[in-house]
Design an enzyme around this catalytic site. Sequence first.
Site, short mmCIF file in Angstrom:
data_model
loop_
_atom_site.label_atom_id
_atom_site.label_comp_id
_atom_site.label_asym_id
_atom_site.label_seq_id
_atom_site.Cartn_x
_atom_site.Cartn_y
_atom_site.Cartn_z
N ASP A 123 9.40 8.18 -0.95
CA ASP A 123 8.83 9.42 -1.48
C ASP A 123 8.60 9.19 -2.97
OD1 ASP A 123 8.24 11.89 -2.50
OD2 ASP A 123 9.80 12.95 -1.38
N ASN A 148 -2.12 4.72 -3.66
CA ASN A 148 -3.08 5.57 -2.95
C ASN A 148 -2.46 6.92 -2.58
OD1 ASN A 148 -5.53 5.91 -1.02
ND2 ASN A 148 -3.79 6.05 0.37
N LYS A 190 -5.81 13.61 -11.42
CA LYS A 190 -6.65 12.42 -11.25
C LYS A 190 -7.24 11.98 -12.60
CE LYS A 190 -6.20 11.60 -6.86
NZ LYS A 190 -5.67 10.33 -6.36
N THR A 206 -10.67 13.19 5.74
CA THR A 206 -9.24 13.01 6.04
C THR A 206 -8.61 14.39 6.14
OG1 THR A 206 -8.52 13.02 3.74
CG2 THR A 206 -9.18 10.88 4.63
N TYR A 229 -5.18 19.32 -9.06
CA TYR A 229 -5.72 18.06 -8.54
C TYR A 229 -6.57 17.33 -9.58
CZ TYR A 229 -7.81 14.64 -5.38
OH TYR A 229 -8.20 13.47 -4.78
N ILE A 257 0.86 -1.19 0.00
CA ILE A 257 0.00 0.00 0.00
C ILE A 257 0.90 1.24 0.00
CG2 ILE A 257 -1.88 1.24 1.15
CD1 ILE A 257 -2.70 -1.38 2.42
N1 NAP Z 1 -10.17 12.51 0.95
C1 NAP Z 1 -10.96 12.50 -0.09
O1 NAP Z 1 -12.07 13.06 -0.08
C2 NAP Z 1 -10.54 11.77 -1.34
C3 NAP Z 1 -11.49 11.67 -2.37
C4 NAP Z 1 -11.15 11.00 -3.53
C5 NAP Z 1 -9.89 10.45 -3.67
N2 NAP Z 1 -8.99 10.58 -2.64
C6 NAP Z 1 -7.67 10.00 -2.85
O2 NAP Z 1 -7.46 9.02 -1.86
C7 NAP Z 1 -6.04 8.93 -1.62
C8 NAP Z 1 -5.80 9.05 -0.11
O3 NAP Z 1 -6.18 10.34 0.29
P1 NAP Z 1 -6.52 10.72 1.81
O4 NAP Z 1 -7.68 11.61 1.77
O5 NAP Z 1 -6.52 9.51 2.66
O6 NAP Z 1 -5.27 11.66 2.13
P2 NAP Z 1 -4.17 11.64 3.29
O7 NAP Z 1 -4.80 11.30 4.58
O8 NAP Z 1 -3.42 12.92 3.18
O9 NAP Z 1 -3.23 10.44 2.81
C9 NAP Z 1 -2.39 10.58 1.70
C10 NAP Z 1 -1.29 9.54 1.79
O10 NAP Z 1 -0.37 9.76 0.71
C11 NAP Z 1 0.95 9.82 1.25
N3 NAP Z 1 1.81 10.67 0.44
C12 NAP Z 1 1.66 12.00 0.18
N4 NAP Z 1 2.71 12.45 -0.53
C13 NAP Z 1 3.55 11.39 -0.72
C14 NAP Z 1 4.79 11.22 -1.36
N5 NAP Z 1 5.43 12.23 -1.96
N6 NAP Z 1 5.36 9.99 -1.34
C15 NAP Z 1 4.75 8.94 -0.73
N7 NAP Z 1 3.56 9.03 -0.10
C16 NAP Z 1 2.97 10.25 -0.10
C17 NAP Z 1 0.76 10.39 2.66
O11 NAP Z 1 1.82 10.04 3.52
P3 NAP Z 1 3.08 10.97 3.92
O12 NAP Z 1 2.56 12.35 4.14
O13 NAP Z 1 3.61 10.29 5.15
O14 NAP Z 1 4.02 10.85 2.77
C18 NAP Z 1 -0.50 9.65 3.10
O15 NAP Z 1 -0.18 8.38 3.59
C19 NAP Z 1 -5.39 10.04 -2.42
O16 NAP Z 1 -4.92 9.52 -3.64
C20 NAP Z 1 -6.54 10.99 -2.68
O17 NAP Z 1 -6.35 11.78 -3.82
C21 NAP Z 1 -9.28 11.22 -1.49
#
Ligand code: NAP
Length: 241
Positions: free
Chosen positions: A59, A82, A151, A182, A147, A11
């Site tokens: 990263d 993800n 996507k 989140t 964004y 993951i």
């Molecule tokens: N929240 C929503 O409403 C929503 C809706 C549709 C889709 N999504 C998608 O769902 C996924 C998860 O989002 P979330 O809302 O759970 O956000 P989140 O809580 O901010 O989680 C994002 C994850 O990505 C990691 N990440 C960010 N930059 C990174 C990098 N440069 N290298 C490696 N890992 C990285 C973060 O970890 P670190 O900061 O530790 O690196 C974290 O584990 C994303 O792809 C987002 O676009 C979210």
Amino acid sequence: MSSFNGKIYWIIGASEGLGRALAEALGRQGAHLVLSARNAERLQAICASLPKARAIPMDVTDPDSVRRAVAEAGEVDGLVYNAGAYDPMRSGDWDTEAALAMTDVNYLGALRVLGETVPGFVQAKRGEITLIGSLAGYHGLPAAIGYGASKAALISLAETMRHDLAGTGVTVRIVNPGFIKTRLTEKNAFKMPMLMTPEDAADRVIRAMGRRRFRTDFPAPFSWLVRLIDYLPDFLVYRGK
Ligand SMILES: NC(=O)c1ccc[n+]([C@@H]2O[C@H](COP(=O)([O-])OP(=O)(O)OC[C@H]3O[C@@H](n4cnc5c(N)ncnc54)[C@H](OP(=O)(O)O)[C@@H]3O)[C@@H](O)[C@H]2O)c1
């Protein structure tokens, strides 16, 4: 017994939000996990509560970091891309650095990771790739500079892979969630329809991973409304603007 039991899933973006909830839920179903993100401490804390998980900090914007992590992860049955970054941005408040940063994590990072893993999956004639897109990738929505396009690119990538990987033994699927509560959506000032918990969203991703279907959009009926925009004339979509 769960179909995930004993399988190894990687993951990417597992330290927070949806990825973390996904790790916890797959762990409960007996999966072996490799968890990646930048924050090593967070990953270690999650691994401490999951007996069959190991952390590999990575990263996705750094090609060397990706190569090192792929080597360390070794053979896996599936990966979930993800990792995501989001900052609401209107065209009038253009911030090029922020737009590039979102593109780098959401789309270019996927290219880096897949570039290092897909050839191995194809050679092995097996493997399961789940890409986490977004309903925001289907249309140019307001305040989504950087964004939305990243996507949309991820969805297009998944569609191309779906064509190309047919018959190779490698499965690809795209999962497009709506709003999840989140740290990313904490930045939204507007009321988000059908907002889900990370746990609910993770359950839906896992259900998608257990099916043969290529594309999963949720939650309905919000996802139907978003897809319906395809069939509306522009004068209705942009009315009053
Ligand atoms: N929240 C929503 O409403 C929503 C809706 C549709 C889709 N999504 C998608 O769902 C996924 C998860 O989002 P979330 O809302 O759970 O956000 P989140 O809580 O901010 O989680 C994002 C994850 O990505 C990691 N990440 C960010 N930059 C990174 C990098 N440069 N290298 C490696 N890992 C990285 C973060 O970890 P670190 O900061 O530790 O690196 C974290 O584990 C994303 O792809 C987002 O676009 C979210």
